[in-house]
Design an enzyme around this catalytic site. Structure first.
Site, mmCIF file in Angstrom:
data_model
loop_
_atom_site.group_PDB
_atom_site.id
_atom_site.type_symbol
_atom_site.label_atom_id
_atom_site.label_comp_id
_atom_site.label_asym_id
_atom_site.label_seq_id
_atom_site.Cartn_x
_atom_site.Cartn_y
_atom_site.Cartn_z
ATOM 1 N N HIS A 194 0.851 -1.198 0.000
ATOM 2 C CA HIS A 194 0.000 0.000 0.000
ATOM 3 C C HIS A 194 0.876 1.235 0.000
ATOM 4 O O HIS A 194 2.087 1.173 0.190
ATOM 5 C CB HIS A 194 -0.975 0.004 1.181
ATOM 6 C CG HIS A 194 -0.305 0.102 2.535
ATOM 7 N ND1 HIS A 194 0.349 1.224 2.982
ATOM 8 C CD2 HIS A 194 -0.201 -0.800 3.535
ATOM 9 C CE1 HIS A 194 0.818 1.025 4.195
ATOM 10 N NE2 HIS A 194 0.509 -0.206 4.556
ATOM 11 N N ASP A 218 -2.895 -19.273 13.076
ATOM 12 C CA ASP A 218 -1.750 -19.865 13.770
ATOM 13 C C ASP A 218 -1.772 -19.472 15.249
ATOM 14 O O ASP A 218 -1.733 -18.280 15.586
ATOM 15 C CB ASP A 218 -0.453 -19.371 13.121
ATOM 16 C CG ASP A 218 0.734 -20.230 13.502
ATOM 17 O OD1 ASP A 218 1.018 -20.359 14.715
ATOM 18 O OD2 ASP A 218 1.388 -20.765 12.588
ATOM 19 N N SER A 259 2.668 -5.016 6.967
ATOM 20 C CA SER A 259 2.341 -4.651 5.584
ATOM 21 C C SER A 259 3.414 -5.160 4.633
ATOM 22 O O SER A 259 4.594 -4.899 4.818
ATOM 23 C CB SER A 259 2.254 -3.137 5.446
ATOM 24 O OG SER A 259 1.121 -2.635 6.061
#
Length: 339
Positions: free
Chosen positions: A155, A278, A293
Site C-alpha cells: 500500500h 496460527d 504490511s
C-alpha cells in the site's frame, strides 16, 4: 487502517491492469522486516504555532495560508531540502522581521507564499513545525532476480500528521530488527517495535504507489529461493501461509486461512480477505499488527499476495493485494526508471 505505523497514501507511477497470464514467472518471496526512509525533496510542514510580537499574534496558517502537508521546496528561490538549507536563507538577517518568499507544493501543484520570520528575544521564529523525512518499518513482499527490483508494503505511504501523500525525491530501505510486538486489540491495532540500522542500506526507493514502494535491492537475502506467482484463477479459499518477522530478523511462516477472494478487473489492494489461524501468532500479536504490511502470502507453493490492511474491529482478519498486481507494478517502475 494501513499496517505501516506512519504511512498511508497514494503516489508515484500510473498503473494499469494487464490480464495476460504471467507464464509462471518466479520471484523470491520476501518477509524481511525493513526500515524505510523517504525524503520528499523539501520540508514537510507538520504543523504551525503562534508567534507573539508587539502585542499581535502571527500564525503562518492564518496569515499566509501555509498548512499541514505543504512541502517547502524553495525559499527566496533557493532550493530547500533540509532544515539547514532553510535556516541559511534568513539566519544572518539583522531585522526583527524578515520576509521570505516560499515555494510550496500542495496536492501536486506549486504556490508562492510569503512567510514572516520574526526575531523574538534574539531567536528566529518561523511559526512552522517542519521535518525533512518520513521513517517507518514494513515488510518486503518479493525480489525479482531478473530486474533486481523489489516490492514492499503493498500500500501507499502518506505523512501521518497531515494524511497527505508524500512523493519520493530520495528513499532508502535499511536492515531492521524487530525487538518486540505491541499486540493488537479490537479497535486498537498494535505494531512491530523495531530498530533501524541506517549504516546498512538494502536498496533504494524509487516510487511510492497505490500498491507499495518499489526500487532496486543491493543483494538478495542468504539462502533465498524462488516460487512462481499465482494467477488469480489459481488462488482459492482455504489454508495458506503468511511469511513475516516478529522477532529479530528471522522470517517465520504462520498459518492463515483465505476466507474470500474478490474478482478484480482493475488494481486494488483488497483482493484477498484472510484470517490468522496460527496459535503462535495469535498468542504473540493477537492477529495483524502495523509493520506486517507487505508480508507475502504463500499457497500451494505459489506467491499469491501480500498483506495490506487489518480489520480494525476484528484484528485477526486482514486484507491482501494480489501478487500479480505488485509484480506488474514493479515491471512498470523498472521500464520507466531503470532501463
Amino acid at each position: 487502517m494501513k499496517l505501516l505505523f506512519s504511512f498511508i497514501g497514494v503516489l508515484g507511477v500510473s498503473l494499469s491492469v494487464n490480464n495476460t497470464p504471467l507464464k509462471a514467472i518466479n520471484v523470491i518471496p520476501g518477509g524481511q522486516n525493513i526500515g524505510i526512509e523517504i525524503k520528499p525533496g523539501g520540508l514537510i510542514v507538520s504543523g504551525t504555532y503562534n508567534i507573539e510580537y508587539e502585542g499581535k499574534t502571527h500564525n503562518p496558517s492564518d496569515n499566509n495560508n501555509i498548512i499541514k502537508g505543504d512541502i517547502i521546496t524553495k525559499a527566496n528561490d533557493i532550493q530547500v531540502k533540509s532544515i539547514d538549507d532553510f535556516l541559511k536563507v534568513f539566519y544572518n538577517s539583522n531585522s526583527d522581521i524578515t520576509n521570505v518568499k516560499l515555494t510550496i507544493k500542495r496536492k501536486s501543484k506549486f504556490y508562492n507564499k510569503n512567510l514572516k520570520i520574526i526575531k523574538v528575544n534574539n531567536r528566529y521564529k518561523t511559526g512552522l513545525f517542519v521535518k525533512e523525512r518520513l521513517l517507518g518499518v514494513g515488510t518486503v513482499s518479493f525480489y525479482d532476480e531478473n530486474t533486481k527490483m523489489y516490492g514492499a508494503l503493498g500500500h501507499e505511504i502518506t505523512d501521518s500528521s497531515s494524511n497527505e501523500i508524500i512523493d519520493v525525491d530520495e528513499g532508502t530501505i535499511y536492515d531492521s530488527n524487530v525487538t518486540s510486538i505491541k499486540p493488537s486489540e479490537n479497535s486498537s491495532p498494535g505494531e512491530k517495535i523495531a530498530d533501524i540500522y541506517f549504516d546498512m542500506p538494502l536498496g533504494d526507493i524509487k516510487v511510492n504507489t497505490p500498491l507499495g514502494i518499489y526500487g532496486r535491492y543491493n543483494d538478495l537475502p542468504k539462502n533465498s529461493s524462488s516460487l512462481p506467482i499465482a494467477e488469480l484463477d489459481e488462488i482459492k479459499t482455504g489454508k495458506a501461509e503468511m511469511w513475516t518477522v516478529v522477532n529479530s530478523n528471522k522470517i517465520e511462516k504462520y498459518a492463515i486461512e483465505i476466507t474470500k477472494l474478490h474478482s478484480q478487473t482493475q488494481i486494488s489492494t483488497k483482493g484477498i480477505i484472510f484470517k490468522v489461524t496460527d496459535p503462535r501468532l495469535l498468542k504473540l500479536s493477537h492477529g495483524i499488527v502495523a509493520g506486517m504490511s507487505g508480508s507475502p502470502i504463500i499457497q500451494d507453493n505459489k506467491v499469491v499476495g501480500a498483506v495490506t490492511h487489518v480489520l480494525i474491529d476484528d484484528v485477526d482478519n486482514g486484507y491482501a493485494v494480489y501478487m500479480k498486481w505488485m509484480f506488474e507494478t514493479a515491471n512498470e517502475v523498472y521500464h520507466k526508471y531503470y532501463e
